[in-house]
Design a protein around this motif. Structure first.
Motif, PDB file in Angstrom:
ATOM      1  N   LEU A 297      -7.470   9.045   2.893  1.00  0.00           N
ATOM      2  CA  LEU A 297      -6.107   8.745   2.443  1.00  0.00           C
ATOM      3  C   LEU A 297      -5.067   9.082   3.511  1.00  0.00           C
ATOM      4  O   LEU A 297      -4.077   8.361   3.666  1.00  0.00           O
ATOM      5  CB  LEU A 297      -5.796   9.489   1.143  1.00  0.00           C
ATOM      6  CG  LEU A 297      -6.528   8.952  -0.089  1.00  0.00           C
ATOM      7  CD1 LEU A 297      -6.251   9.811  -1.297  1.00  0.00           C
ATOM      8  CD2 LEU A 297      -6.133   7.514  -0.389  1.00  0.00           C
ATOM      9  N   ILE A 298      -5.304  10.170   4.261  1.00  0.00           N
ATOM     10  CA  ILE A 298      -4.372  10.500   5.359  1.00  0.00           C
ATOM     11  C   ILE A 298      -4.393   9.361   6.389  1.00  0.00           C
ATOM     12  O   ILE A 298      -3.341   8.894   6.836  1.00  0.00           O
ATOM     13  CB  ILE A 298      -4.755  11.846   6.026  1.00  0.00           C
ATOM     14  CG1 ILE A 298      -4.482  13.019   5.083  1.00  0.00           C
ATOM     15  CG2 ILE A 298      -3.968  12.045   7.324  1.00  0.00           C
ATOM     16  CD1 ILE A 298      -4.967  14.371   5.594  1.00  0.00           C
ATOM     17  N   ILE A 299      -5.591   8.883   6.739  1.00  0.00           N
ATOM     18  CA  ILE A 299      -5.698   7.800   7.731  1.00  0.00           C
ATOM     19  C   ILE A 299      -5.022   6.535   7.204  1.00  0.00           C
ATOM     20  O   ILE A 299      -4.207   5.915   7.895  1.00  0.00           O
ATOM     21  CB  ILE A 299      -7.184   7.544   8.082  1.00  0.00           C
ATOM     22  CG1 ILE A 299      -7.763   8.776   8.795  1.00  0.00           C
ATOM     23  CG2 ILE A 299      -7.335   6.301   8.959  1.00  0.00           C
ATOM     24  CD1 ILE A 299      -9.278   8.771   8.955  1.00  0.00           C
ATOM     25  N   LEU A 300      -5.331   6.185   5.959  1.00  0.00           N
ATOM     26  CA  LEU A 300      -4.735   4.972   5.369  1.00  0.00           C
ATOM     27  C   LEU A 300      -3.213   5.084   5.277  1.00  0.00           C
ATOM     28  O   LEU A 300      -2.485   4.138   5.583  1.00  0.00           O
ATOM     29  CB  LEU A 300      -5.306   4.737   3.967  1.00  0.00           C
ATOM     30  CG  LEU A 300      -6.649   4.019   3.885  1.00  0.00           C
ATOM     31  CD1 LEU A 300      -7.083   3.919   2.436  1.00  0.00           C
ATOM     32  CD2 LEU A 300      -6.555   2.614   4.488  1.00  0.00           C
ATOM     33  N   GLY A 301      -2.752   6.240   4.862  1.00  0.00           N
ATOM     34  CA  GLY A 301      -1.309   6.464   4.741  1.00  0.00           C
ATOM     35  C   GLY A 301      -0.603   6.311   6.074  1.00  0.00           C
ATOM     36  O   GLY A 301       0.462   5.698   6.168  1.00  0.00           O
ATOM     37  N   ASN A 302      -1.230   6.844   7.129  1.00  0.00           N
ATOM     38  CA  ASN A 302      -0.629   6.747   8.468  1.00  0.00           C
ATOM     39  C   ASN A 302      -0.675   5.320   9.009  1.00  0.00           C
ATOM     40  O   ASN A 302       0.287   4.859   9.629  1.00  0.00           O
ATOM     41  CB  ASN A 302      -1.332   7.712   9.430  1.00  0.00           C
ATOM     42  CG  ASN A 302      -0.752   9.106   9.331  1.00  0.00           C
ATOM     43  OD1 ASN A 302       0.361   9.356   9.782  1.00  0.00           O
ATOM     44  ND2 ASN A 302      -1.467  10.000   8.675  1.00  0.00           N
TER      45      ASN A 302
ATOM     46  N   LEU B 240       0.829  -1.223   0.000  1.00  0.00           N
ATOM     47  CA  LEU B 240       0.000   0.000   0.000  1.00  0.00           C
ATOM     48  C   LEU B 240       0.856   1.263   0.000  1.00  0.00           C
ATOM     49  O   LEU B 240       0.500   2.274  -0.588  1.00  0.00           O
ATOM     50  CB  LEU B 240      -0.908   0.015   1.228  1.00  0.00           C
ATOM     51  CG  LEU B 240      -2.299  -0.602   1.062  1.00  0.00           C
ATOM     52  CD1 LEU B 240      -3.030  -0.622   2.392  1.00  0.00           C
ATOM     53  CD2 LEU B 240      -3.132   0.152   0.033  1.00  0.00           C
ATOM     54  N   GLN B 241       2.002   1.171   0.688  1.00  0.00           N
ATOM     55  CA  GLN B 241       2.914   2.324   0.762  1.00  0.00           C
ATOM     56  C   GLN B 241       3.447   2.700  -0.616  1.00  0.00           C
ATOM     57  O   GLN B 241       3.782   3.853  -0.866  1.00  0.00           O
ATOM     58  CB  GLN B 241       4.110   2.011   1.674  1.00  0.00           C
ATOM     59  CG  GLN B 241       3.767   1.848   3.140  1.00  0.00           C
ATOM     60  CD  GLN B 241       3.433   3.164   3.786  1.00  0.00           C
ATOM     61  OE1 GLN B 241       4.289   3.989   3.988  1.00  0.00           O
ATOM     62  NE2 GLN B 241       2.180   3.373   4.086  1.00  0.00           N
ATOM     63  N   ASN B 242       3.560   1.692  -1.481  1.00  0.00           N
ATOM     64  CA  ASN B 242       4.173   1.933  -2.794  1.00  0.00           C
ATOM     65  C   ASN B 242       3.151   1.939  -3.939  1.00  0.00           C
ATOM     66  O   ASN B 242       3.496   1.631  -5.068  1.00  0.00           O
ATOM     67  CB  ASN B 242       5.248   0.866  -3.061  1.00  0.00           C
ATOM     68  CG  ASN B 242       6.336   0.913  -2.021  1.00  0.00           C
ATOM     69  OD1 ASN B 242       6.868   1.978  -1.722  1.00  0.00           O
ATOM     70  ND2 ASN B 242       6.651  -0.220  -1.424  1.00  0.00           N
TER      71      ASN B 242
ATOM     72  N   TYR C  41       2.004   3.451   7.315  1.00  0.00           N
ATOM     73  CA  TYR C  41       3.315   3.865   7.838  1.00  0.00           C
ATOM     74  C   TYR C  41       3.610   3.164   9.167  1.00  0.00           C
ATOM     75  O   TYR C  41       4.692   2.604   9.366  1.00  0.00           O
ATOM     76  CB  TYR C  41       3.310   5.390   8.006  1.00  0.00           C
ATOM     77  CG  TYR C  41       4.488   5.935   8.760  1.00  0.00           C
ATOM     78  CD1 TYR C  41       5.767   5.929   8.204  1.00  0.00           C
ATOM     79  CD2 TYR C  41       4.336   6.474  10.031  1.00  0.00           C
ATOM     80  CE1 TYR C  41       6.849   6.438   8.904  1.00  0.00           C
ATOM     81  CE2 TYR C  41       5.407   6.983  10.736  1.00  0.00           C
ATOM     82  CZ  TYR C  41       6.661   6.962  10.168  1.00  0.00           C
ATOM     83  OH  TYR C  41       7.728   7.461  10.862  1.00  0.00           O
ATOM     84  N   PHE C  42       2.621   3.156  10.075  1.00  0.00           N
ATOM     85  CA  PHE C  42       2.846   2.555  11.396  1.00  0.00           C
ATOM     86  C   PHE C  42       3.017   1.041  11.307  1.00  0.00           C
ATOM     87  O   PHE C  42       3.923   0.475  11.914  1.00  0.00           O
ATOM     88  CB  PHE C  42       1.694   2.901  12.345  1.00  0.00           C
ATOM     89  CG  PHE C  42       1.819   4.286  12.890  1.00  0.00           C
ATOM     90  CD1 PHE C  42       2.895   4.644  13.701  1.00  0.00           C
ATOM     91  CD2 PHE C  42       0.883   5.269  12.582  1.00  0.00           C
ATOM     92  CE1 PHE C  42       3.031   5.925  14.199  1.00  0.00           C
ATOM     93  CE2 PHE C  42       1.008   6.554  13.061  1.00  0.00           C
ATOM     94  CZ  PHE C  42       2.085   6.885  13.877  1.00  0.00           C
TER      95      PHE C  42
END
Lengths: 278, 204
Positions: free
Chosen positions: A260-265, A7-9, A268-269
């Motif tokens: 998207l901010i929530i998913l991105g974070n 998902l990060q990429n 990341y975690f």
């Protein structure tokens, strides 16, 4: 590679496709969500409503083509409301594209409402804003605004501008701006504070924080902020325009950004956690 | 002379305007200087055109990088200028060219921001530190609160957004504006006293 790392990429094009779909849905089928009216838009509305028939307002078009989506609806509803109230409108382009951008918005409205050029409204064209020009507008308005009027005429040949000797004769200045430094702040400094000419401002959501201090200090008597401000003013005047229709699409885009901010974070975690455990 | 003359003009003009403004002496003189300044603004636009032409003519002569685009730029610039001078800005063709090119192009560039924001929201807006969390939480509240859907689902976000915009954002912006104004004032005094001479740098 875990799901989170994948998902990060993600290819950014996926986000573009999702945004396109998310924005298109409410444009095709509007949701008609209720819009709460803020105090700034209410104050702007009250400033226009306080005008009397035959009053003249000076509208400063201080925005370019890049911000027409947010600024055109503000100008359209302001101009329409002014004509409805028999208030005369003098427009000036304070930035290079300002006069042309304003002309394409107000000319069709004027035609539709039977307003006569030079009597009910006029476009004085583009003249670059500067402190010296604003001072000249106070000292000798016809000379300050000479030679740039869109019809190519002299200001004393039009009924609406014939008797205007100084900018302080206007009953209200409305500055619609999306540039830095803000023309509204120059007008405030050169005209509003020393000569007590009321000033109301419309700006984009991006520039709103820059103008907010002057509204909260009482220097601006009204403030429209972005598309939301235009939609609120459309609701207050009862003039249905493009801003209300676009608010649903803006809501959808805001929600997508939040998701998207929530998913991105989360990605990341979790990917960080997985990397640590490895 | 190249440096001294602009300095003398700047100081003399500034002192005259200051005296006229603060002591109400010879207002006509200040008005005349204002008029010169307004006219100078128009002259500067003309200088810009001369400079643009000179730069692109050199590129065309040298057949430098993208010289063909320089030809396109000059043809469009002078073609549109001549059309505007001959027919006026309210001419149908003149307006059509502006409305069919500059307007959609400007709107498109602005709209592209939405795509970048969406991509950046996913990739860059991360709670990597305490400071980032402090930024992230109000940003999400404002995103919710400024959209009717957010306010509809969670009405308290509208009130929180109002508070964030009215109190902390205004306080921070006031500090920035005060700092910038003081900086501008000091910069103006330095120019007036000749410590800084931005007009004499020769374009460097």
């Amino acid at each position: 590679m875990s799901v989170w790392e994948k998902l990060q990429n993600l290819d950014p094009r996926w986000f573009y496709y999702i945004l396109l779909i998310v924005i298109s849905i409410p444009i095709v089928k509007p949701w008609g969500l209720p819009i709460k009216i803020g105090s700034q838009s209410e104050a702007f509305h009250e400033a226009i409503e306080a005008l009397n028939p035959n009053d003249v307002i000076f509208v400063v078009a201080g925005y370019r083509t890049d911000s027409i989506v947010e600024m055109d609806p503000q100008l359209a509803v302001l101009f329409r409301r002014a004509l409805e109230k028999d208030v005369k409108v003098v427009v000036w382009g304070a930035v290079d594209e300002g006069a042309m951008v304003a002309q394409r918005v107000i000319e069709p409205i004027a035609e539709e409402m039977g307003a006569v050029y030079g009597v009910h409204w006029i476009n004085l064209g583009y003249k670059p804003i500067s402190d010296a020009l604003l001072q000249k507008m106070i000292d000798d308005f016809p000379q300050a605004m000479a030679y740039t009027e869109m019809g190519g005429g002299r200001l004393d040949s039009y009924e609406i501008t014939r008797d205007i000797r100084t900018v302080t004769q206007f009953d209200l200045i409305v500055c619609l701006t999306n540039v830095t430094p803000s023309p509204a702040q120059s007008i405030l400094k050169m005209i509003t504070i020393p000569k007590s000419v009321p000033l109301a401002v419309g700006t984009t959501a991006m520039c709103l924080p820059e103008e907010m201090p002057y509204y909260s200090s009482g220097h601006y008597i009204g403030l429209l902020g972005g598309l939301r401000g235009a939609a609120e003013y459309e609701l207050l005047t009862g003039i249905a325009g493009s801003a209300i229709a676009a608010m649903d699409a803006q809501s959808a885009a805001h929600f997508l950004v939040i998701i998207l901010i929530i998913l991105g974070n989360l990605g990341y975690f979790f990917s960080k956690k997985e990397a640590k455990s490895r | 002379m190249k440096n001294t003359l602009p300095y003398i003009i700047t100081v003399v003009t500034a002192v005259i305007v200051l005296i006229c403004t603060f002591f109400g002496v010879a207002p006509e003189l200040a008005q005349e200087l204002d008029q010169w300044s307004v006219v100078s603004g128009a002259v500067v636009c003309a200088f810009g055109l001369v400079n643009l032409t000179s730069v692109h003519m050199k590129t065309i002569k040298r057949k430098g990088e993208d010289w063909d685009l320089s030809i396109v730029l000059l043809v469009i610039t002078y073609g549109y200028l001549i059309l505007g001078l001959v027919k006026g800005p309210t001419n149908e063709i003149y307006s059509w060219i502006f409305n069919a090119t500059a307007v959609p192009l400007g709107a498109t560039f602005y709209a592209l921001l939405a795509f970048y924001i969406v991509s950046a929201a996913y990739r860059a807006f991360r709670a990597k530190s305490r400071d980032a969390v402090i930024l992230l939480i109000p940003a999400m509240i404002v995103l919710f609160g400024r959209a009717p859907l957010g306010e509809y689902l969670f009405p308290f976000f509208g009130e929180w957004t109002g508070w964030i915009m009215d109190i902390p954002a205004v306080a921070a912006m006031r500090a920035v504006l005060l700092g910038a104004t003081l900086g501008a004032l000091i910069s103006a005094i330095r120019v007036l006293l000749g410590f800084d001479r931005p007009y004499a740098t020769g374009g460097e």
